[in-house]
Structures are given as C-alpha cells and as structure tokens.
Design a protein around this motif. Structure first.
Motif, PDB file in Angstrom:
ATOM      1  N   GLN A 150       0.883  -0.671  -0.143  1.00 45.31           N
ATOM      2  CA  GLN A 150      -0.218  -0.244   0.306  1.00 45.31           C
ATOM      3  C   GLN A 150       0.641   1.538   0.445  1.00 45.31           C
ATOM      4  O   GLN A 150       2.128   1.415   1.551  1.00 45.31           O
ATOM      5  N   TYR A 151       0.195   1.818  -0.903  1.00 42.83           N
ATOM      6  CA  TYR A 151       1.324   3.514  -0.546  1.00 42.83           C
ATOM      7  C   TYR A 151       1.121   4.375   0.240  1.00 42.83           C
ATOM      8  O   TYR A 151       0.208   4.753   0.727  1.00 42.83           O
ATOM      9  N   GLY A 152       2.111   5.097   1.275  1.00 43.71           N
ATOM     10  CA  GLY A 152       2.355   5.369   1.924  1.00 43.71           C
ATOM     11  C   GLY A 152       2.355   5.027   3.135  1.00 43.71           C
ATOM     12  O   GLY A 152       2.435   5.308   4.167  1.00 43.71           O
ATOM     13  N   CYS A 153       2.444   3.613   3.361  1.00 45.62           N
ATOM     14  CA  CYS A 153       3.052   3.049   4.365  1.00 45.62           C
ATOM     15  C   CYS A 153       4.466   2.354   4.625  1.00 45.62           C
ATOM     16  O   CYS A 153       5.068   2.264   2.717  1.00 45.62           O
ATOM     17  N   ASN A 154       5.477   1.989   5.219  1.00 48.74           N
ATOM     18  CA  ASN A 154       6.749   1.779   5.604  1.00 48.74           C
ATOM     19  C   ASN A 154       6.039  -0.436   5.836  1.00 48.74           C
ATOM     20  O   ASN A 154       5.808  -0.693   5.892  1.00 48.74           O
ATOM     21  N   HIS A 155       6.924  -1.079   5.163  1.00 52.78           N
ATOM     22  CA  HIS A 155       6.984  -2.218   4.381  1.00 52.78           C
ATOM     23  C   HIS A 155       8.030  -3.257   4.733  1.00 52.78           C
ATOM     24  O   HIS A 155       9.346  -2.631   4.566  1.00 52.78           O
ATOM     25  N   THR A 156       8.047  -4.263   5.048  1.00 51.52           N
ATOM     26  CA  THR A 156       9.423  -4.761   5.359  1.00 51.52           C
ATOM     27  C   THR A 156       8.862  -6.765   4.616  1.00 51.52           C
ATOM     28  O   THR A 156       7.428  -7.187   4.911  1.00 51.52           O
ATOM     29  N   LEU A 157       9.719  -7.137   3.267  1.00 55.88           N
ATOM     30  CA  LEU A 157       9.203  -8.139   3.252  1.00 55.88           C
ATOM     31  C   LEU A 157      10.431  -9.113   3.347  1.00 55.88           C
ATOM     32  O   LEU A 157      11.514  -8.937   3.471  1.00 55.88           O
ATOM     33  N   TYR A 240      -0.285   0.151  -5.219  1.00 57.79           N
ATOM     34  CA  TYR A 240      -1.299   0.791  -5.073  1.00 57.79           C
ATOM     35  C   TYR A 240      -1.461   1.786  -4.225  1.00 57.79           C
ATOM     36  O   TYR A 240      -1.383   1.819  -2.754  1.00 57.79           O
ATOM     37  N   ASN A 241      -2.388   2.403  -4.647  1.00 58.29           N
ATOM     38  CA  ASN A 241      -3.679   3.523  -3.780  1.00 58.29           C
ATOM     39  C   ASN A 241      -4.318   3.075  -2.583  1.00 58.29           C
ATOM     40  O   ASN A 241      -5.406   1.760  -3.112  1.00 58.29           O
ATOM     41  N   ASN A 242      -4.358   3.446  -1.665  1.00 59.49           N
ATOM     42  CA  ASN A 242      -5.670   2.566  -0.511  1.00 59.49           C
ATOM     43  C   ASN A 242      -5.999   3.572   0.317  1.00 59.49           C
ATOM     44  O   ASN A 242      -4.974   4.407   0.908  1.00 59.49           O
ATOM     45  N   ALA A 243      -7.160   4.512   0.717  1.00 59.14           N
ATOM     46  CA  ALA A 243      -7.706   5.419   1.495  1.00 59.14           C
ATOM     47  C   ALA A 243      -7.524   4.893   3.281  1.00 59.14           C
ATOM     48  O   ALA A 243      -7.380   5.714   3.786  1.00 59.14           O
ATOM     49  N   MET A 244      -7.225   3.140   3.003  1.00 62.63           N
ATOM     50  CA  MET A 244      -7.545   2.556   4.681  1.00 62.63           C
ATOM     51  C   MET A 244      -5.546   3.599   5.178  1.00 62.63           C
ATOM     52  O   MET A 244      -5.327   3.298   4.438  1.00 62.63           O
ATOM     53  N   PRO A 245      -5.741   2.844   6.384  1.00 65.87           N
ATOM     54  CA  PRO A 245      -5.251   3.171   7.143  1.00 65.87           C
ATOM     55  C   PRO A 245      -3.811   2.146   7.046  1.00 65.87           C
ATOM     56  O   PRO A 245      -4.552   1.160   6.969  1.00 65.87           O
ATOM     57  N   GLY A 280      -8.179  -6.734   9.894  1.00 69.07           N
ATOM     58  CA  GLY A 280      -7.502  -5.891   9.967  1.00 69.07           C
ATOM     59  C   GLY A 280      -8.519  -4.511  10.278  1.00 69.07           C
ATOM     60  O   GLY A 280      -7.864  -3.545  11.508  1.00 69.07           O
ATOM     61  N   MET A 281      -9.884  -4.225  11.025  1.00 63.28           N
ATOM     62  CA  MET A 281     -10.685  -3.824  10.986  1.00 63.28           C
ATOM     63  C   MET A 281     -12.209  -3.994  10.633  1.00 63.28           C
ATOM     64  O   MET A 281     -12.751  -4.988  10.665  1.00 63.28           O
ATOM     65  N   GLU A 282     -12.222  -3.275  11.388  1.00 64.10           N
ATOM     66  CA  GLU A 282     -14.733  -3.461  11.720  1.00 64.10           C
ATOM     67  C   GLU A 282     -14.696  -3.160  10.302  1.00 64.10           C
ATOM     68  O   GLU A 282     -14.610  -2.104   9.965  1.00 64.10           O
ATOM     69  N   GLY A 283     -16.361  -3.853   9.894  1.00 67.95           N
ATOM     70  CA  GLY A 283     -17.125  -3.665   8.619  1.00 67.95           C
ATOM     71  C   GLY A 283     -16.312  -4.691   7.508  1.00 67.95           C
ATOM     72  O   GLY A 283     -16.377  -4.303   6.508  1.00 67.95           O
ATOM     73  N   GLU A 335      -5.915 -11.222   2.061  1.00 69.72           N
ATOM     74  CA  GLU A 335      -6.617  -9.750   1.069  1.00 69.72           C
ATOM     75  C   GLU A 335      -7.712  -9.696   1.977  1.00 69.72           C
ATOM     76  O   GLU A 335      -8.599 -10.424   2.083  1.00 69.72           O
ATOM     77  N   ASN A 336      -8.166  -8.332   2.408  1.00 70.98           N
ATOM     78  CA  ASN A 336      -9.440  -8.331   2.895  1.00 70.98           C
ATOM     79  C   ASN A 336     -10.046  -7.537   2.095  1.00 70.98           C
ATOM     80  O   ASN A 336     -10.119  -6.887   0.675  1.00 70.98           O
ATOM     81  N   THR A 337     -11.683  -7.439   2.367  1.00 69.80           N
ATOM     82  CA  THR A 337     -12.346  -6.779   1.408  1.00 69.80           C
ATOM     83  C   THR A 337     -12.398  -5.581   0.601  1.00 69.80           C
ATOM     84  O   THR A 337     -13.151  -4.386   0.013  1.00 69.80           O
ATOM     85  N   GLU A 338     -11.767  -4.079   1.504  1.00 73.53           N
ATOM     86  CA  GLU A 338     -10.751  -2.630   1.021  1.00 73.53           C
ATOM     87  C   GLU A 338      -9.721  -3.319   0.455  1.00 73.53           C
ATOM     88  O   GLU A 338      -9.513  -2.165   0.170  1.00 73.53           O
ATOM     89  N   GLY A 339      -9.092  -4.334  -0.370  1.00 71.85           N
ATOM     90  CA  GLY A 339      -8.335  -4.510  -1.276  1.00 71.85           C
ATOM     91  C   GLY A 339      -6.987  -3.809  -0.391  1.00 71.85           C
ATOM     92  O   GLY A 339      -5.957  -4.135  -0.422  1.00 71.85           O
TER      93      GLY A 339
END
Length: 339
Positions: A150-157, A240-245, A280-283, A335-339
């Motif tokens: 996800q764009y805007g996040c720090n990742h470790t692979l 990828y872009n996603n508005a989720m935290p 990872g999140m409600e709903g 993968e969650n339903t928010e992508g």
C-alpha cells in the motif's frame, strides 16, 4: 521434490563419475492468457500438466533443454495468476553446471522493463565439498507471484529461504542482462539486507508495478565469499493507492503457523492445517487467502468464523510422498474486502 525457483540436487552415478542433477522449478503465469497457463481446483486435484512457455536451456557444459511445463499447485482469480512446479534430471560429467530460462515479455505496465525480456540463470558447483564430503544442494525459495504494497506505508518483506545443507544463505539484487534481462534494478528505492534476505520499502514514490529480481546464494561458512550455487527469484510488486490506514491490513492469528515455522509431516500421512486471518478492521471481511504451496496441497473455500465477523479461514490438507522428502515451503497471504 524440494520447492524452489531453480534448484539443483546432485548425486554420483554408481558405475561412473556421471553427476545426476535434479532441477526443480516454480513458474507462474498470467492465468487468463492461455489454457496452457490456466489453473483451477480441478487441475490441482487431478495433477494436470500445463504447457507453460519457453525452455530451460543447459548453457554449460551441455546444450539443449527442456520445456518449462508445470503441474498446477495454486492460482488467484483476483490477481490473475497461476503457479506450479516440476522437476527434471540431467547428467553431467563436469563440475560446473549452468541452466538458464530466457524469453519475454514482462507485463506492459512495469515502471522499469515494460514488455522487456527476462533471464533467470541457475548455476551450481558439483565438486565434492571438503567440509561435508558430499555434493552440494542449492538453496530453496518461494514467494507469491504478486506482492501488493500500500502506498504511503512502510513495508518489510522477508524472502523465505532455506538450504538442505544448512549452509549460510544470502540474497542479492540480480545484475546484468544474464541475471535479470530488462528488469535489473526494477524495484526502485527498495533496500535489501543480504544477510537476512529482507527487503524494506517506504512506499512514498511512484504507484505502479515493479519487477523484483534477486539471486539467492549458499556459502560453506559465514565468512566465505565464493557461492556454492546460485538460484534466481523474480516476482512482481504492485504499489497501490488505498484510503485505509496502514494499520488496517489483515493479519494471521492462531492456529495459523508462525512465520518461519518448521513442521514435520510424516511421509504418506495427511497434514491438516487451518489458516485464520483477521480482516484488520471492523466492517471488513477477508476476500481471499492466497497460497503458494508444494504439489498435492488442497485448499478449501474461504469461510467465516461464526463467533467473530472479522475472522475468516481456509483449511489446508496435504499428504506428502516419498519424492517430497526434505524441506518444502508454504507461503500464504490474505486480502481484505477493502483491497
């Protein structure tokens, strides 16, 4: 069979000094392009041999090659890929052995190497080792064909790697057209820790598709600088872009095995494992739990844990054969339903 991208197990012929090299590979293709790449539950259950594309060519000390056919093990409908494995045996009378898979083209949307050619070489030194008295076996690695960040996040692979000889294993970026074709340096701004085979990436640059090209090498000791063998690992990253935290990504909970866990499974006995993911999140729910697995794994449909609307699971079963003795790698991601 050991699960890997390209792997060499070697043994000496009983009546001569002929060296028999067992080469195993995992290959992944865009699922929708051709029936030769199309995997589904039926193809996995029935052990269907797919045609794939191109040849694995013997570069040195021989000529010729074999078709890169594969037996389906995994697929993803949403990410449009199929993945599978196969193994062949070659003979050699000399101690240095190299094979290579070349061709093209990469997907047209890559940031670097769009529609470019690929090259994946494998080499092994078949000289009897002084430290073990045996011939060398190369490292083993595997990963999902597509890694989504996800764009805007720090990742470790963390790249899954292991070695049948318990050698020191290091990962490095592939360099030069021989090792990576047109996608050398394809994962811009990523940082690789060679000793731990860990990639860190701050996703603050360009959204899009990147090709990752690595070489995985084994060494007789931590201080050694001369690799005993080299295998390639290449896969795609989708930033990828996603508005989720960033904190809303799915994660696995018990009874899912911990990352890096080693589980002993007796030959011809059925292994059963439930993989449980929290959305990872409600709903939000889990839309898919994708696996990259050894030949013979069976995976159920995604189900919901009745006691919690954030928890979802799949059931895995596997009955390993004599030919699968040794280390096998199982990878999974959710993968969650928010992508």
């Amino acid at each position: 069979m050991l699960l890997c991208i390209n792997k060499a197990d070697v043994s000496e012929g009983v009546r001569s000094m002929t060296l028999w090299i067992e080469i195993s590979w995992r290959i992944s293709w865009r699922r929708s392009v051709s029936s030769g790449y199309f995997c589904d539950d039926s193809a996995i259950e029935n052990g269907v041999l797919k045609s794939g594309e191109g040849d694995l060519d013997c570069v040195s000390p021989c000529s010729g090659g074999v078709d890169l056919t594969f037996y389906c093990t995994d697929f993803s409908v949403s990410e449009d890929w199929s993945s599978g494995v196969n193994t062949v045996t070659f003979s050699s009378g000399t101690p240095l052995f190299e094979m290579r898979f070349t061709g093209g083209d990469w997907i047209g949307s890559l940031i670097i190497g769009s529609n470019g050619r690929w090259s994946l070489p494998m080499s092994v030194n078949l000289t009897r080792r002084q430290d073990t008295g045996r011939l060398n076996s190369s490292p083993i690695s595997s990963i999902t064909p597509v890694v989504r960040l996800q764009y805007g996040c720090n990742h470790t692979l963390v790249i899954p790697v292991t070695d049948p000889d318990s050698d020191t294993v290091r990962c490095r970026w592939a360099v030069g057209s021989r090792e990576c074709g047109d996608v050398c340096g394809g994962f811009l701004n990523a940082v690789l820790d060679e000793a731990t085979c860990t990639i860190t990436y701050q996703a603050k640059y360009q959204v899009g598709w990147y090709a990752v090209a690595l070489m995985i090498e084994d060494f007789a000791s931590p201080l050694s600088t001369s690799p005993l063998s080299q295998i390639p690992l290449q896969f795609l990253v989708d930033v990828y872009n996603n508005a989720m935290p960033c904190s809303s990504a799915p994660y696995f909970i018990d009874p899912t095995p911990k990352d890096g866990a080693c589980i002993a499974v007796p030959e011809n006995e059925t292994y059963f494992q439930t993989i449980v993911a929290d959305s990872g999140m409600e709903g939000s729910g889990i839309s898919d739990i994708v696996t990259v697995s050894p030949f013979g794994f069976s995976k159920s449909e995604v189900g919901q844990v009745q006691s919690d609307n954030r928890l979802f699971y799949v059931n895995l079963t596997w009955t390993p054969t004599k030919q699968q003795e040794g280390e096998n790698i199982l990878c999974f991601t959710a993968e969650n339903t928010e992508g």
